[in-house]
Design a protein around this motif. Structure first.
Motif, PDB file in Angstrom:
ATOM      1  N   HIS A 275      87.413 -68.158  18.000  1.00 16.73           N
ATOM      2  CA  HIS A 275      85.882 -67.993  17.378  1.00 16.73           C
ATOM      3  C   HIS A 275      86.508 -67.440  19.394  1.00 16.73           C
ATOM      4  O   HIS A 275      85.486 -66.893  20.046  1.00 16.73           O
ATOM      5  N   LEU A 276      87.277 -68.084  20.144  1.00 18.97           N
ATOM      6  CA  LEU A 276      87.902 -67.504  21.555  1.00 18.97           C
ATOM      7  C   LEU A 276      88.551 -66.430  21.580  1.00 18.97           C
ATOM      8  O   LEU A 276      88.633 -65.494  22.363  1.00 18.97           O
TER       9      LEU A 276
ATOM     10  N   TYR B 296      88.866 -63.690  19.623  1.00 15.02           N
ATOM     11  CA  TYR B 296      88.843 -62.691  18.709  1.00 15.02           C
ATOM     12  C   TYR B 296      88.398 -61.845  20.187  1.00 15.02           C
ATOM     13  O   TYR B 296      88.469 -61.138  20.045  1.00 15.02           O
ATOM     14  N   PRO B 297      87.556 -62.592  21.325  1.00 17.56           N
ATOM     15  CA  PRO B 297      86.357 -61.659  22.382  1.00 17.56           C
ATOM     16  C   PRO B 297      88.102 -61.451  23.693  1.00 17.56           C
ATOM     17  O   PRO B 297      87.862 -60.072  24.116  1.00 17.56           O
ATOM     18  N   ALA B 298      88.664 -62.627  23.626  1.00 17.67           N
ATOM     19  CA  ALA B 298      89.766 -62.077  24.434  1.00 17.67           C
ATOM     20  C   ALA B 298      90.728 -60.824  23.660  1.00 17.67           C
ATOM     21  O   ALA B 298      90.797 -59.995  24.904  1.00 17.67           O
TER      22      ALA B 298
END
Lengths: 149, 503
Positions: free
Chosen positions: B395-396, B398-400
């Motif tokens: 969750h953390l 992939y936006p990164a």
């Protein structure tokens, strides 16, 4: 979808349409020239025609066999693509920080649960990292916050 | 002809360049970052290179390419870690390693699998490098004689092999390469200066950036698929002690022959333009399974099934440099990007490169040795850390990843417009990929298409419209015959498969 391969029918038809578009556009908009002195239009037209043929080869047999459309992650699909699009719109008009926040929030909408606090923290952390590495570390000319609508 | 004495001189020259402090440092950096990125599922070689790419602007060309090469084979190493531990290929190339690597991990033998992979990767890379050292000068000298018909034939062979040998129906593969060629043609026509398919958009005058296409098709569409599959991290911490990593004698005995076979297969497919690590890995696995005394072991933790593909893909990674550096024809997608980097720095790879800039060529080759050695050294003690990295929830991550993708693409031309092709190609890649249309031919068509077209048009121009020129010289003729045979073989297998299905 008992005896038609919808997967290949959709894919094949898309290819046929693309091929038609390319060859017709190239044919009508650009000079073809001769084989010796080829102009801009010759190669795309030819390629478009080949694409149509290949598309037909894919689509026709698909009417006679089984196949299903794939199960796609539509929520994730749109979340990710929207997040990138908003970033592209925002980065020059609103600056880096708003763009990153927008991207992170919209991208997380595709996730199983939406957790606003952790999303905000993540966005903050990423802003810090990007600023640190790219803007200050490498000297990239990025506007941090601006108002350029 | 270069005999042994000058090979030695070249090696010395190469070491001199590769061991300079700057180059060594950036090699280490590239290799480290590559491993890091390779470990994270959803970021592959392409994403890795594209992210590091902006840094290359500030560097000397030799240093830039050394660093990029480090990222390149570093990500392959890193990718195998995720495949074995998480059953998620860190890069598409490592997908095969999941088949037997993950079962090994579940049997508590993760450490062994990782060690053996590291050793095999190093072995494969070594063999690839040796081949590169021996054959490149030879090929380059030959290639000085090449004209447009030869180049056209070679590129055609590359595209057809990519279309027919990758997974998915050959017809679909061919369609994708042609689509790639068409997209590659967007921009300004080299000969006439006319804008092609630009639809009056200023941003398209220079064509679409290869990085945007690659990242969209492979990177972002991978991310889209991965989000649902990696809810949480699903990884139970195994304590990877040093002792648990040591392979048993039986393991070693079983591994060395697959290593050699894998290296052989890998070197071959790597050097062939149009095919690369992924195909090499699949073929190596298939070969092992076919010649194993007990094929049923495969898929359940057979060590051969891990060693062979990983060795193969590392060997392929190295030999892919051969056609790229000696002929200027990228052996694979990543090579295409390397090529792009070099050209931006004003260097045109091709037969002349070895002779005009031996420092660059041999420096690069020697840096491969050093980089691979560094990887081996870093890898084994630090496996515990990599493992911990994987427990960062997706969750953390992939936006990164998406943020870095955007920044990376934006920074090439300081233009937000460049992000749109990423979106478009991500959509296209995701949809078509899931419908069974292979993606590698798309990118290869994109890169090779314009080259192929240029040579085709030039050949026609020089011959006055005579198509016979395409098979006029012995080399061109031979290659075209290979193309014909490949096509014929493809049709035969298609018909045979169809008959088998309806039987």
């Amino acid at each position: 979808m008992a005896n038609r391969d919808m997967n290949d029918i959709v894919g094949g038809t898309a290819i046929i349409l693309l091929g038609l578009f390319v060859s017709i556009y190239a044919f009508t908009h650009y000079d073809l020239g001769t084989v010796v002195e080829m102009e801009t239009g010759m190669v795309p037209t030819g390629l478009g025609v080949i694409l149509v043929v290949l598309g037909i080869i894919i689509t026709v047999p698909a009417f006679f066999r089984d196949g299903k459309l794939p199960n796609l992650d539509w929520k994730q699909f749109f979340a990710v693509l929207a997040s990138l699009s908003v970033f592209a719109l925002a980065i020059e008009r609103l600056g880096l920080v708003p763009a990153i926040f927008a991207l992170v929030f919209i991208a997380r909408l595709g996730d199983k649960e939406f957790r606003p606090v952790s999303t905000a923290l993540l966005a903050l952390a990423l802003c810090a990292i990007v600023l640190g590495i790219f803007v200050y570390g490498l000297g990239m000319p990025l506007k941090i916050i601006t108002w350029n609508l | 002809m270069s005999g042994l004495p000058s090979l030695f001189d070249n090696i010395m020259l190469g070491f001199e360049v590769a061991l300079s402090t700057v180059n060594l440092l950036y090699c280490l950096f590239g290799v480290f970052v590559g491993m890091l990125l390779g470990v994270i599922p959803g970021i592959g070689v392409l994403a890795g290179i594209s992210l590091i790419y902006p840094i290359t602007y500030y560097l000397e060309p030799v240093t830039a390419i050394i660093m990029l090469a480090g990222v390149y084979y570093g990500t392959a190493y890193g990718g195998s870690i995720a495949s074995i531990l998480l059953n998620l290929p860190g890069t598409p190339v490592n997908a095969v390693a999941c088949l037997d690597g993950y079962p090994m991990s579940k049997q508590g033998r993760a450490g062994v699998a990782l060690t053996v992979t590291a050793l095999g990767s190093f072995g494969g890379a070594t063999i690839g490098i040796i081949l590169m050292m021996l054959f490149s000068p030879f090929i380059a000298e030959y290639a000085l004689e090449f004209g447009s018909p030869e180049y056209f034939a070679l590129i055609l062979l590359g595209l057809i092999s990519a279309s027919t040998l990758s997974n998915g129906a050959p017809v679909k593969g061919m369609a994708m390469s042609i689509i790639g060629i068409i997209f590659g043609g967007i921009g300004t026509d080299v000969y006439t200066g006319v804008y092609r398919f630009t639809f009056d958009l200023v941003g398209l005058i220079d064509g679409i950036s290869i990085i945007a296409v690659a990242i969209g098709v492979f990177g972002v569409s991978e991310v889209i698929s991965s989000i649902r599959n990696t809810e949480g991290s699903g990884f139970n911490h195994q304590d990877i002690t040093f002792r648990s990593m040591l392979p048993t004698k039986d393991d070693l005995r079983r591994s060395w022959k697959p290593m050699l076979r894998g290296a052989g297969v890998g070197s071959f497919f790597g050097a062939l333009p149009g095919t690369g690590g992924m195909i090499a890995a699949f073929m190596a696995y298939a070969l092992e399974k076919r010649i194993a005394k007990d094929p049923s072991r495969f898929g359940k933790g057979a060590i051969e099934g891990v060693v062979a593909p990983e060795t193969a893909n590392n060997a392929a990674d190295q030999t892919a440099f051969i056609p790229t550096m000696t002929l200027g024809i990228p052996g694979s997608v990543t090579m295409a990007i390397m090529l792009g980097v070099l050209m931006i720095h004003g260097i045109t790879p091709g037969p002349r490169l070895i002779f005009d800039r031996p420092d660059m060529f041999w420096g690069l080759v020697m840096s491969f040795w050093i980089g691979n050695l560094l990887l081996l050294i870093i890898n084994i003690p630090m496996i515990g850390i990599w493992v911990r990295l994987l427990s960062i929830p997706y969750h953390l991550l992939y936006p990164a990843v998406l943020v870095f993708v955007c920044i990376g693409v934006y920074s090439v031309n300081n233009s937000a417009f460049d992000i749109w092709p990423v979106v478009g190609f991500a959509a296209f890649g995701y949809l078509m990929g899931n419908m069974g249309f292979p993606l590698a031919p798309l990118i290869l068509g994109f890169v090779l298409g314009p080259l192929m077209e240029e040579h085709f048009r030039r050949a026609m121009l020089l011959s006055g419209g005579d198509f016979g020129t395409l098979v006029g010289t012995p080399i061109a003729l031979t290659v075209m015959i290979m193309v014909a045979m490949l096509l014929a073989w493809t049709v035969v297998t298609m018909v045979r498969d169809r008959r088998r299905k309806s039987a």
